[in-house]
Design an enzyme around this catalytic site. Sequence first.
Site, PDB file in Angstrom:
ATOM      1  CD  GLN A 161       3.532   6.039   2.598  1.00 14.17           C
ATOM      2  OE1 GLN A 161       2.521   5.262   2.070  1.00 14.17           O
ATOM      3  NE2 GLN A 161       4.395   5.145   3.163  1.00 14.17           N
ATOM      4  N   GLY A 188       0.850  -1.159   0.015  1.00 12.70           N
ATOM      5  CA  GLY A 188       0.066  -0.002   0.098  1.00 12.70           C
ATOM      6  C   GLY A 188       0.897   1.221   0.041  1.00 12.70           C
ATOM      7  CG  HIS A 219       0.299   6.789   5.394  1.00 11.66           C
ATOM      8  ND1 HIS A 219       1.739   7.251   6.166  1.00 11.66           N
ATOM      9  CD2 HIS A 219       0.830   5.249   5.155  1.00 11.66           C
ATOM     10  CE1 HIS A 219       2.551   6.244   6.048  1.00 11.66           C
ATOM     11  NE2 HIS A 219       1.965   5.182   5.671  1.00 11.66           N
ATOM     12  CG  HIS A 271      -0.384   1.337   7.193  1.00 12.42           C
ATOM     13  ND1 HIS A 271       0.552   0.933   8.157  1.00 12.42           N
ATOM     14  CD2 HIS A 271       0.191   2.270   6.360  1.00 12.42           C
ATOM     15  CE1 HIS A 271       1.638   1.319   7.992  1.00 12.42           C
ATOM     16  NE2 HIS A 271       1.411   2.269   6.610  1.00 12.42           N
ATOM     17  CD  GLU A 272      -1.313   2.568   2.635  1.00 12.90           C
ATOM     18  OE1 GLU A 272      -0.618   3.789   2.721  1.00 12.90           O
ATOM     19  OE2 GLU A 272      -0.431   1.574   2.981  1.00 12.90           O
ATOM     20  CB  CYS A 285       5.262   2.354   7.618  1.00 16.77           C
ATOM     21  SG  CYS A 285       4.918   4.009   6.705  1.00 16.77           S
ATOM     22  CG  LEU A 286       6.770   1.011   1.464  1.00 15.38           C
ATOM     23  CD1 LEU A 286       6.019   1.233  -0.086  1.00 15.38           C
ATOM     24  CD2 LEU A 286       7.526  -0.126   1.210  1.00 15.38           C
TER      25      LEU A 286
END
Length: 182
Positions: free
Chosen positions: A51, A46, A138, A134-135, A92-93
């Site tokens: 990000q 995701g 963000h 999660h997204e 997380c990226l």
Amino acid sequence: MTVRQLHLLGSPVLRQRAAPVAAVDDDVRRLVDDLFETMRAAKGVGLAANQVGVARRVAVVDVGEDDPPPLVLINPRIVHAGDVVEVAEEGCLSIPEIYGEVERPLQVTLEALDRDGRPYRLDVAGYKARAVQHEIDHLDGVLFLDHLSAVKRGLLLAKWKKSRKGQSGYLKEVTPEPAGEL
Ligand code: NI
């Protein structure tokens, strides 16, 4: 499609509340395509627009299923969350190599616009529901670390700072590995 630079923990845009998309135009579709491209290059499941440095309410999720296809989340919101919660490890990226156990509802119903600007409503469960939550976090400037106890968060932040020693800035180039290599 373009692989964009990733913003890492410390970049202010990750803490911004992203602005709603007024109209799904070519610019937004390009952003969606780039999010998919960047997410896949980074081997994520995701990615949210914050990000890649864009504070707009756009995100994508692909947990590796073809049916239903990967999710495009434009102006997404959770309209219902089930009572059952589950604790599972998340990463997380934007915070590479840092993982924590996060409690979230196992099942949620979401509403969003798709890549063509059409509204849809969808029930998701399990890993996909976790990725969607999660997204959406963000897009509200929230990171998975914020769901942890202060003690656990402190430990992970110390680990993160240590891993960042000697590195400056909060941008990361994503370099996809060449396909077809063993
Ligand atoms: Ni993330």
